[in-house]
Design a protein around this motif. Structure first.
Motif, PDB file in Angstrom:
ATOM      1  N   CYS A  39      42.161  52.295  52.635  1.00 31.51           N
ATOM      2  CA  CYS A  39      42.609  52.860  51.635  1.00 31.51           C
ATOM      3  C   CYS A  39      41.700  52.996  50.514  1.00 31.51           C
ATOM      4  O   CYS A  39      40.774  51.778  50.320  1.00 31.51           O
ATOM      5  CB  CYS A  39      43.993  52.282  51.125  1.00 31.51           C
ATOM      6  SG  CYS A  39      43.700  50.764  50.219  1.00 31.51           S
ATOM      7  N   ASP A  40      41.601  53.996  49.366  1.00 27.30           N
ATOM      8  CA  ASP A  40      41.139  54.222  48.482  1.00 27.30           C
ATOM      9  C   ASP A  40      41.462  55.301  47.568  1.00 27.30           C
ATOM     10  O   ASP A  40      41.874  56.343  48.108  1.00 27.30           O
ATOM     11  CB  ASP A  40      39.157  54.439  48.669  1.00 27.30           C
ATOM     12  CG  ASP A  40      38.267  54.429  47.777  1.00 27.30           C
ATOM     13  OD1 ASP A  40      37.526  53.553  47.943  1.00 27.30           O
ATOM     14  OD2 ASP A  40      38.389  54.824  46.742  1.00 27.30           O
ATOM     15  N   VAL A  43      40.522  59.678  47.942  1.00 22.61           N
ATOM     16  CA  VAL A  43      40.950  59.825  49.133  1.00 22.61           C
ATOM     17  C   VAL A  43      40.305  60.763  49.996  1.00 22.61           C
ATOM     18  O   VAL A  43      40.217  60.467  51.396  1.00 22.61           O
ATOM     19  CB  VAL A  43      42.525  60.231  49.076  1.00 22.61           C
ATOM     20  CG1 VAL A  43      42.534  61.567  48.632  1.00 22.61           C
ATOM     21  CG2 VAL A  43      43.429  59.662  50.248  1.00 22.61           C
ATOM     22  N   ALA A  46      37.975  58.420  51.818  1.00 24.45           N
ATOM     23  CA  ALA A  46      38.752  57.402  52.596  1.00 24.45           C
ATOM     24  C   ALA A  46      38.849  58.290  54.100  1.00 24.45           C
ATOM     25  O   ALA A  46      38.751  57.614  55.030  1.00 24.45           O
ATOM     26  CB  ALA A  46      39.854  56.957  52.044  1.00 24.45           C
ATOM     27  N   TYR A  59      44.785  55.920  53.209  1.00 27.83           N
ATOM     28  CA  TYR A  59      45.557  56.108  52.247  1.00 27.83           C
ATOM     29  C   TYR A  59      45.122  56.239  50.784  1.00 27.83           C
ATOM     30  O   TYR A  59      43.984  55.601  50.803  1.00 27.83           O
ATOM     31  CB  TYR A  59      46.782  55.002  52.277  1.00 27.83           C
ATOM     32  CG  TYR A  59      47.565  54.836  53.702  1.00 27.83           C
ATOM     33  CD1 TYR A  59      48.556  55.455  53.814  1.00 27.83           C
ATOM     34  CD2 TYR A  59      47.034  53.946  54.612  1.00 27.83           C
ATOM     35  CE1 TYR A  59      49.368  55.463  54.896  1.00 27.83           C
ATOM     36  CE2 TYR A  59      47.778  53.977  55.820  1.00 27.83           C
ATOM     37  CZ  TYR A  59      48.830  54.477  56.070  1.00 27.83           C
ATOM     38  OH  TYR A  59      49.564  54.415  57.004  1.00 27.83           O
ATOM     39  N   SER A  61      46.068  54.521  48.145  1.00 31.23           N
ATOM     40  CA  SER A  61      46.594  53.463  47.322  1.00 31.23           C
ATOM     41  C   SER A  61      46.778  52.171  48.270  1.00 31.23           C
ATOM     42  O   SER A  61      47.433  52.395  49.456  1.00 31.23           O
ATOM     43  CB  SER A  61      47.455  53.418  46.357  1.00 31.23           C
ATOM     44  OG  SER A  61      48.703  53.573  47.054  1.00 31.23           O
ATOM     45  N   ASP A  64      50.377  52.142  49.466  1.00 37.29           N
ATOM     46  CA  ASP A  64      50.947  53.225  50.311  1.00 37.29           C
ATOM     47  C   ASP A  64      50.533  52.683  51.563  1.00 37.29           C
ATOM     48  O   ASP A  64      51.476  52.683  52.966  1.00 37.29           O
ATOM     49  CB  ASP A  64      49.957  54.573  50.141  1.00 37.29           C
ATOM     50  CG  ASP A  64      50.462  55.441  49.129  1.00 37.29           C
ATOM     51  OD1 ASP A  64      51.615  54.879  48.416  1.00 37.29           O
ATOM     52  OD2 ASP A  64      49.773  56.326  48.721  1.00 37.29           O
ATOM     53  N   MET A  65      49.368  51.897  51.788  1.00 36.41           N
ATOM     54  CA  MET A  65      49.004  51.360  53.049  1.00 36.41           C
ATOM     55  C   MET A  65      49.980  50.135  53.434  1.00 36.41           C
ATOM     56  O   MET A  65      50.367  49.976  54.394  1.00 36.41           O
ATOM     57  CB  MET A  65      47.440  50.827  52.836  1.00 36.41           C
ATOM     58  CG  MET A  65      46.912  50.230  54.293  1.00 36.41           C
ATOM     59  SD  MET A  65      45.210  50.104  54.405  1.00 36.41           S
ATOM     60  CE  MET A  65      44.966  48.511  53.230  1.00 36.41           C
TER      61      MET A  65
END
Ligand SMILES: NC(=O)c1ccc[n+]([C@@H]2O[C@H](COP(=O)([O-])OP(=O)(O)OC[C@H]3O[C@@H](n4cnc5c(N)ncnc54)[C@H](O)[C@@H]3O)[C@@H](O)[C@H]2O)c1
Length: 380
Positions: A39-40, A43, A46, A59, A61, A64-65
């Motif tokens: 996640c980052d 995106v 990522a 993801y 965030s 979200d992950m």
């Protein structure tokens, strides 16, 4: 746990791309751990990295992950100032955690995440696992056996030049450049958190917990630049602390904008009444330690070569950079799977955090600070 631990990477920046993801994508560890998600907030990066390394999920965030419930554990590779929040949220979601240095930037935050991990039976491993290195154990044994006589004082620390701004991973790619400017903002910016943390972990793994700290601190470089654009650092880049240890041993620990006290990254030079230990050199001669033959193809100043003796740094991992970080992630994987505590403990990280926090406080107030935290210090 018999199935592989599913791990998610928090932050797809320079260290993740150079080291964490390439290590975790290797097949040789597939029985133990599988790289399941990244996640980052950038995106596009990522997604691109997930595609390149065959990672199933990406993801925008951490929340979200965590909500997607596709992981059992995380490795936190985000900016230091975000570590506390990322570690806390991951533990609250029931995930095992490895976190890069430094785990948090205050003792209060460290206390909170340690309590969370312990009360929920989750692994919490904090880099850098200097304590795991046989070299460090050998140095501790030599000092205890009187190899340098009565230890009196020493010096350690790291210097902070422009290397983060110039790291090749930062240049571009999907999502644009990877912005290093957080290294110069508070909380978490400055060489003490980023660099001197290595020296302090190694030093305290050798001498045990420090007792008192005083320091002076200021800024030397008033303007820096990233991709040709000037910016103003907001944190000190020139900090020199004086630490007192049991037995009246004094150590100078610096995190400065210029100069190195030893060629061996993160090492301390110890001066005793009958000799000198500079990293893995005793009076100029290499010391012995288990696995030393694996390191002799390179000079003792070769940090990566010195890591070949770590237990998980085998096969392809010897050729991928920053294998010490991979070792620390695998300590978390082992602890999560077996329940057996690793020596690369969050309590040790908390003590180093207290030293740095106390050094900055001392520099502000002029007062010497007494340290209160401790950690299980391996008996030789
Ligand atoms: N760069 C190195 O050489 C190096 C070496 C060893 C350890 N480390 C450690 O690794 C960590 C990361 O350093 P780096 O140099 O890779 O930093 P970086 O700036 O290159 O990467 C950080 C990444 O985190 C992402 N990020 C920002 N906010 C986020 C959020 N809320 N959630 C998830 N991701 C977020 C950024 O977009 C970026 O991609 C730090 O703890 C650092 O001390 C770095």
């Amino acid at each position: 746990m018999t199935r592989p631990l599913r791990i998610g990477v928090v932050g797809v920046g320079a260290l993740s791309i150079r080291a964490v993801i390439p290590h975790l994508a290797c097949d040789d560890i597939a029985d133990h751990v599988v790289l399941a998600a990244l996640c980052d907030p950038v995106v596009d990066r990522a997604n691109d990295v997930a595609r390149r390394f065959g990672v199933e999920h990406a993801y925008a965030s951490l929340s979200d992950m965590l909500e997607a419930d596709v992981i059992d554990a995380v490795t936190v590779v985000s900016p230091i100032g975000l570590h506390y929040e990322h570690v806390r949220d991951s533990l609250l979601a029931g995930k095992h955690v490895h976190v890069n240095k430094t785990m948090t930037t205050t003792v209060a935050e460290a206390d909170e995440v340690i309590d969370l991990a312990r009360s929920r039976g989750l692994a919490l491993i904090a880099s850098p696992g200097e304590v795991l290195r046989p070299q460090v154990t050998a140095i501790r044994e030599l000092i205890r056996s009187g190899a340098i006589g009565q230890p009196a004082w020493g010096i350690c620390g790291c210097s902070f030049d422009a290397y983060h701004e110039a790291e090749p991973e930062r240049d571009g790619g999907p999502g644009g450049g990877i912005d290093p400017r957080w290294y110069f903002r508070s909380p978490g910016g400055g060489p003490m958190w980023d660099m001197t943390a290595y020296a302090l972990h190694q030093l305290t793994a050798i001498l045990g917990p420090a007792q008192r700290v005083s320091a002076m601190s200021g800024q030397v470089v008033a303007q820096r630049s990233y991709r040709g654009e000037a910016f103003t650092p907001e944190v000190d880049d020139n900090t020199v602390a004086l630490l007192e240890f049991q037995g009246g041993v004094f150590i100078v620990a610096h995190g400065t904008a210029a100069g190195w006290t030893t060629d061996q990254f993160g090492a301390t030079t110890f001066y005793g009444t009958a000799g000198t230990l500079e990293g893995v050199l005793l009076n100029g001669e290499p010391i012995d330690f288990p696995g030393r033959e694996l390191t002799t193809h390179a000079p003792v100043t070769d940090w990566e070569a010195q890591m070949c003796v770590l237990p998980h740094v085998t096969g392809p991992h010897r050729d991928i950079p920053e294998s010490h970080v991979f070792e620390d992630v695998m300590q978390m994987v082992d602890e999560a799977r077996s329940g057996v505590r690793s020596a690369a403990s969050a309590e040790h990280a908390r003590h180093v955090i207290e030293i740095i926090e106390c050094a900055y406080r001392s520099a502000r107030t002029g007062a010497t600070g007494e340290l209160t935290t401790t950690f299980e210090w391996p008996a030789v």
